[in-house]
Design an enzyme around this catalytic site. Structure first.
Site, PDB file in Angstrom:
ATOM      1  N   VAL A  61       0.847  -1.197   0.000  1.00  0.00           N
ATOM      2  CA  VAL A  61       0.000   0.000   0.000  1.00  0.00           C
ATOM      3  C   VAL A  61       0.882   1.247   0.000  1.00  0.00           C
ATOM      4  CG1 VAL A  61      -0.343  -0.122   2.522  1.00  0.00           C
ATOM      5  CG2 VAL A  61      -1.853   1.269   1.170  1.00  0.00           C
ATOM      6  N   ARG A  68      -8.227   4.595   4.769  1.00  0.00           N
ATOM      7  CA  ARG A  68      -8.917   3.287   4.868  1.00  0.00           C
ATOM      8  C   ARG A  68      -8.531   2.508   6.116  1.00  0.00           C
ATOM      9  NH1 ARG A  68      -7.304   2.810  -0.078  1.00  0.00           N
ATOM     10  NH2 ARG A  68      -8.874   3.228  -1.639  1.00  0.00           N
ATOM     11  N   HIS A 122       7.112  -5.852  11.022  1.00  0.00           N
ATOM     12  CA  HIS A 122       6.370  -5.384   9.836  1.00  0.00           C
ATOM     13  C   HIS A 122       5.468  -6.501   9.269  1.00  0.00           C
ATOM     14  CE1 HIS A 122       6.604  -2.154   6.467  1.00  0.00           C
ATOM     15  NE2 HIS A 122       5.400  -2.685   6.530  1.00  0.00           N
ATOM     16  N   ASP A 140       4.754  -1.775  14.535  1.00  0.00           N
ATOM     17  CA  ASP A 140       4.888  -2.794  13.486  1.00  0.00           C
ATOM     18  C   ASP A 140       6.077  -2.451  12.590  1.00  0.00           C
ATOM     19  OD1 ASP A 140       4.190  -5.043  11.898  1.00  0.00           O
ATOM     20  OD2 ASP A 140       3.104  -3.757  10.496  1.00  0.00           O
TER      21      ASP A 140
HETATM   22  O1  LIG Z   1       3.641  -1.744   4.806  1.00  0.00           O
HETATM   23  C1  LIG Z   1       3.091  -2.437   4.019  1.00  0.00           C
HETATM   24  C2  LIG Z   1       2.654  -2.005   2.736  1.00  0.00           C
HETATM   25  O2  LIG Z   1       2.936  -0.867   2.340  1.00  0.00           O
HETATM   26  O3  LIG Z   1       2.003  -2.814   2.053  1.00  0.00           O
END
Ligand SMILES: O=CC(=O)O
Length: 339
Positions: free
Chosen positions: A81, A163, A304, A279
């Site tokens: 994301v 979101r 993460h 995280d």
């Molecule tokens: O951090 C996780 C992502 O950007 O998908």
């Protein structure tokens, strides 16, 4: 696709996505062969002449990579994301499209956010470590043993309220939180998108903060969920942390550098905040075993894993392949970044 396109993929993909990629006729697939991050030198060498590159958040997509690929490059599909590892301007000026996976991971990351809030408030890391290191027999049950703040009645602060933030709010409402204050890139402004229809007509106040000071002072739980940009780097600073409540907790599910780690260690040492759930962290995954943050009993750090459910990672892989193919064909992507 009439002519043969070279695509570079920086990881082995989960079954369905791999099958989808391999089912496309006329593709020359050059793929990093293991589950480990692709070697940069390998990527630069193999990018030459590629029409598309499917990459992970650990692969930097900068001028060097784009130049190495050359004029044939049409699309970058990021399995993430966040897109702070991608030089958007470098893509924009060449008309190269950027796909990403912002929707399919929302639930998984929101779930992990709840876990981190509760771990930070209820001292989860410290409690588990006491049991695992044999200290429980020395600390029999007592009324104040391992107590922490309760989530019911909390004011929840969101730094970034897209979101994932809104999906987290959906999960938090049944806990009996009392109020939400949020800050987006437009302080004091209402969020543009009410993703789950929660904000309008909500049973509790949900208000935009006029500035970061208000967010710092009023949050019992502060959730960092914004993109990493020049203006959000180290936004959670010594100054910010010093304005937070003593019983507040900080949760970061966005990108490590939004929080100044040294400032966080100092704030935990001084008891300026109650705890933290992370995280992500600066310089991940290269955090040294003797780093002071790892010695903080009130800080829970996980590696993460926000989107790490089996279902979500499968969807991210499939969506990334679809974005890659759409970019090659000049068709609409599942999700495309507006550059
Ligand atoms: O951090 C996780 C992502 O950007 O998908």
């Amino acid at each position: 696709m009439p002519q043969k396109h070279k695509v570079v993929v920086t990881r082995q993909l989960i079954d369905e996505a791999q099958k989808l990629l391999e089912s496309v006729p006329g593709l020359n697939i050059v793929q990093w062969p293991t589950e480990q991050p692709a070697d940069r030198k390998w990527l630069l060498e193999n990018a030459k002449g590629a029409s598309g590159i499917l990459l992970m958040l650990s692969d930097i997509c900068d001028e060097e990579l784009i130049k190495a690929a050359g004029d044939s490059l049409k699309v970058i599909a990021s399995f993430s994301v966040g897109t702070d590892h991608v030089d958007r301007d470098a893509l924009k000026k060449r008309g190269i499209r950027l796909g990403y996976t912002p929707t399919c991971l929302t639930d998984a990351v929101a779930d992990l956010t709840i876990m981190l809030i509760l771990m930070a408030q209820r001292r989860g890391g410290e409690a588990i470590s006491k049991v695992q290191t044999g200290q429980w027999p020395k600390m029999p049950w007592s009324p104040l043993l391992m107590t922490g703040p309760q989530i019911r009645g909390s004011t929840i602060g969101f730094l970034g309220f897209g979101r994932i933030g809104q999906a987290t709010l959906k999960r938090l409402l049944p806990f009996g939180i009392s109020r939400v204050v949020y800050l987006t890139s437009e302080p004091g402004q209402l969020v543009k998108e009410d993703h789950f229809g929660l904000i309008k007509g909500a049973a509790i106040p949900i208000e935009p903060a006029k500035d970061w000071e208000q967010l710092a002072c009023e949050s019992d739980v502060l959730i960092v969920g914004c993109a990493l940009t020049r203006s959000t780097k180290h936004l959670i600073s010594t100054n910010f942390l010093s304005r937070m409540k003593k019983l507040s907790v900080l949760v970061n599910i966005a990108r490590g550098p939004v929080v100044d780690t040294d400032a966080l260690v100092a704030a935990l040492d001084k008891g300026e905040i109650f705890g933290a759930g992370l995280d992500v962290i600066e310089n991940e995954p290269n955090i040294l075993a003797n780093h002071p943050i790892l010695k903080q009993p009130r800080c829970v750090l996980v590696p993460h894993i926000g989107s790490a459910t089996i279902e979500t990672r499968e969807q991210m892989a499939t969506e990334s392949v679809k974005n890659l193919l759409a970019g090659l064909k000049g068709e609409p992507m599942v999700n495309e970044v507006e550059l």
